[in-house]
Enzyme design. Structure first.
Site, short mmCIF file in Angstrom:
data_model
loop_
_atom_site.label_atom_id
_atom_site.label_comp_id
_atom_site.label_asym_id
_atom_site.label_seq_id
_atom_site.Cartn_x
_atom_site.Cartn_y
_atom_site.Cartn_z
N GLU A 191 -4.26 3.12 6.99
CA GLU A 191 -4.38 2.63 5.78
C GLU A 191 -4.85 4.14 5.53
OE1 GLU A 191 -5.05 -0.69 4.17
OE2 GLU A 191 -5.58 0.24 2.17
N SER A 250 -10.30 -0.95 4.62
CA SER A 250 -9.01 -1.26 6.17
C SER A 250 -8.87 -0.08 6.55
CB SER A 250 -8.64 -1.97 5.20
OG SER A 250 -9.08 -3.35 4.76
N ARG A 278 0.69 -1.16 0.08
CA ARG A 278 -0.04 -0.16 0.24
C ARG A 278 1.00 1.27 -0.01
NH1 ARG A 278 -2.32 -3.91 -1.01
NH2 ARG A 278 -3.73 -4.79 0.21
C1 LIG Z 1 -15.36 -0.74 0.55
C2 LIG Z 1 -14.34 -0.65 -0.30
C3 LIG Z 1 -13.88 -1.54 -0.22
C4 LIG Z 1 -11.99 -1.56 -0.56
N1 LIG Z 1 -11.04 -2.20 -0.72
C5 LIG Z 1 -9.56 -1.89 -1.14
C6 LIG Z 1 -8.67 -3.37 -1.02
O1 LIG Z 1 -9.11 -4.66 -0.97
N2 LIG Z 1 -7.68 -3.27 -1.29
C7 LIG Z 1 -7.51 -1.76 -1.73
O2 LIG Z 1 -5.74 -1.51 -1.50
N3 LIG Z 1 -7.91 -0.61 -1.36
C8 LIG Z 1 -8.92 -1.12 -0.78
N4 LIG Z 1 -10.38 0.41 -0.74
C9 LIG Z 1 -9.08 1.88 -0.65
C10 LIG Z 1 -9.64 2.70 -1.93
O3 LIG Z 1 -10.30 1.77 -2.60
C11 LIG Z 1 -8.26 2.46 -2.48
O4 LIG Z 1 -7.64 2.83 -1.73
C12 LIG Z 1 -8.44 3.90 -4.00
O5 LIG Z 1 -7.46 3.17 -4.53
C13 LIG Z 1 -8.63 4.81 -3.56
O6 LIG Z 1 -9.62 5.39 -4.68
P1 LIG Z 1 -9.98 6.84 -5.25
O7 LIG Z 1 -9.56 6.43 -6.29
O8 LIG Z 1 -11.27 6.71 -3.96
O9 LIG Z 1 -8.93 7.47 -4.56
P2 LIG Z 1 -8.56 8.91 -3.51
O10 LIG Z 1 -9.66 8.23 -2.19
O11 LIG Z 1 -10.06 9.97 -4.15
O12 LIG Z 1 -7.49 9.30 -3.39
C14 LIG Z 1 -6.45 8.34 -2.89
C15 LIG Z 1 -4.44 9.14 -3.19
O13 LIG Z 1 -5.05 9.12 -4.41
C16 LIG Z 1 -4.52 10.40 -4.80
N5 LIG Z 1 -4.26 10.93 -5.79
C17 LIG Z 1 -6.39 10.41 -6.80
N6 LIG Z 1 -6.48 10.11 -7.79
C18 LIG Z 1 -5.34 10.91 -8.21
C19 LIG Z 1 -4.11 11.21 -9.68
N7 LIG Z 1 -4.85 11.66 -10.66
N8 LIG Z 1 -3.38 11.98 -9.30
C20 LIG Z 1 -1.84 11.74 -8.39
N9 LIG Z 1 -2.61 11.72 -7.39
C21 LIG Z 1 -3.96 10.78 -6.68
C22 LIG Z 1 -5.49 10.89 -3.67
O14 LIG Z 1 -4.51 12.37 -3.62
C23 LIG Z 1 -5.03 10.34 -2.27
O15 LIG Z 1 -3.68 10.66 -2.16
C24 LIG Z 1 -11.60 -0.11 -0.74
C25 LIG Z 1 -12.61 0.70 -0.21
C26 LIG Z 1 -13.44 0.81 -0.03
C27 LIG Z 1 -14.80 1.78 0.63
#
Ligand SMILES: Cc1cc2nc3c(=O)[nH]c(=O)nc-3n(C[C@H](O)[C@H](O)[C@H](O)COP(=O)(O)OP(=O)(O)OC[C@H]3O[C@@H](n4cnc5c(N)ncnc54)[C@H](O)[C@@H]3O)c2cc1C
Length: 331
Positions: free
Chosen positions: A327, A228, A156
């Site tokens: 996380e 998580s 991560r």
């Molecule tokens: C129900 C649920 C289950 C999940 N299961 C998992 C799992 O199994 N495994 C896992 O690893 N994660 C999991 N996650 C966490 C999440 O899905 C991931 O971390 C995902 O990658 C976040 O994506 P997001 O687009 O929502 O990013 P955001 O939460 O909006 O942003 C995350 C980070 O990325 C940065 N960012 C976003 N877009 C860009 C860009 N274009 N350029 C530069 N920086 C950027 C943001 O600044 C921030 O620091 C889960 C979340 C939920 C709600």
């Protein structure tokens, strides 16, 4: 601008300014320094805990293309825009019989964030299939390409989450998929979910993973969460043996050996502290998976989530001597 529907935790927060762009030209034309500061780039808000209103600008990518880039023997290269929904890419790959992304099915969020977070599930991480990441450098206002090794992927973690944080806006990601039969079934009950059958297609694995996830994790469209909440801690072998001895001969302490030490699931420790289902105001420890904090009532305030987080950290520290680290990114 209200952000309640733009963060999966459902925190009722807002930002002073919200800007979306849908092409590279659009992004280049933005005067980022002229926008209300600070500027934070978000994805789908599924790994964020907004602790208060954001005083500056929230930037969001709507670059959503998916472009197959050709074949290299058994491999298919696909470039995907950072604003595309990551699971749409996985679905696309599985529906074409391409292996590599299927274990990452149903993870919320967008492609750009997947490359930041090095998302992972069931023995596969995004870094395993990322070839390179294209970025806009906010300092030089030029495009920069990071090869996989430059992204410094770990559990991560990545260069974009550490030294590169805030400087690079990911615009697209190049993935490598395979036409060669290559299922990865060692982790997290995938074999059991397949009912002992050998998967024939990536879609079979996708279905099994989706089934496990639906049973264990809250659906963000129904219950707010950011997945998580804590990372699984890695501790020394001596420390692990002390925990095992204290648990007694009848208890099997789940663990995985890693090069850095022994990884013990934070969910197991939280449950042993009696906190599964614990509620504080509108926030609660999810009763099907204690690693997840949920916005149970839909009305949880950031302070309640933060208080519950501190209660969990303190309880695990006191009982096991282990420091949990979130996380979920606190904003
Ligand atoms: C129900 C649920 C289950 C999940 N299961 C998992 C799992 O199994 N495994 C896992 O690893 N994660 C999991 N996650 C966490 C999440 O899905 C991931 O971390 C995902 O990658 C976040 O994506 P997001 O687009 O929502 O990013 P955001 O939460 O909006 O942003 C995350 C980070 O990325 C940065 N960012 C976003 N877009 C860009 C860009 N274009 N350029 C530069 N920086 C950027 C943001 O600044 C921030 O620091 C889960 C979340 C939920 C709600």
């Amino acid at each position: 601008m209200d952000l309640t529907r733009r963060n999966t935790f459902g925190m009722k927060v807002s930002c002073a300014c919200y800007v979306e762009y849908d092409s590279l030209e659009d992004l280049f034309s933005l005067d980022l320094d002229g926008l209300p500061q600070p500027v934070f780039h978000m994805g789908a808000g599924s790994n964020l805990l907004f602790t208060r209103d954001w005083p500056g600008t929230v930037l969001h990518s709507c670059i959503k293309f998916l472009r197959p880039m050709g074949l290299e023997e058994d491999e298919v290269l696909v470039e995907v825009g950072a604003g595309a929904v990551f699971d749409s890419f996985v679905e696309w790959a599985c529906s074409r019989g391409l292996w590599g992304a299927e274990n990452l099915s149903l993870i919320p969020g967008e492609v750009g964030a997947a490359a930041v977070q090095n998302i992972g599930a069931y023995g596969v991480e995004a870094g395993d299939i990322i070839v390179r990441v294209n970025c806009f450098d906010r300092e030089t206002r030029e495009m920069v390409t990071f090869e996989n090794a430059d992204c410094r992927y770990g559990y991560r973690s990545s260069f974009f989450k550490e030294e590169g944080k805030g400087r690079y806006i990911i615009t697209s990601v190049l993935f490598r998929l395979s036409r060669k039969y290559s299922p990865k079934l060692e982790y997290g009950g995938i074999r059991a979910a397949l009912g002992g059958r050998q998967p024939m297609l990536p879609d079979d694995v996708r279905r099994a993973v989706s089934e496990i996830r639906r049973a264990k994790l809250p659906d963000p469209s129904e219950t707010g969460s950011a997945g998580s909440f804590f990372k699984n801690p890695v501790i020394s072998r001596e420390h692990f043996e002390r925990i095992e001895a204290e648990a007694g001969p009848d208890v099997r302490v789940p663990h995985f050996d890693t090069p850095e030490g022994v990884k013990v699931p934070a969910a197991w420790m939280i449950e042993r502290c009696g906190l599964k289902g614990a509620q504080l105001g509108g926030a609660a420890v999810y009763d099907k998976q204690p690693l997840v904090i949920v916005n149970l009532t839909g009305q949880a305030a950031p302070e309640e989530v933060l208080a519950l987080e501190q209660r969990i950290i303190a309880a695990v520290k006191e009982r096991f001597g282990v420091e949990l680290h979130p996380e979920v990114e606190h904003i």
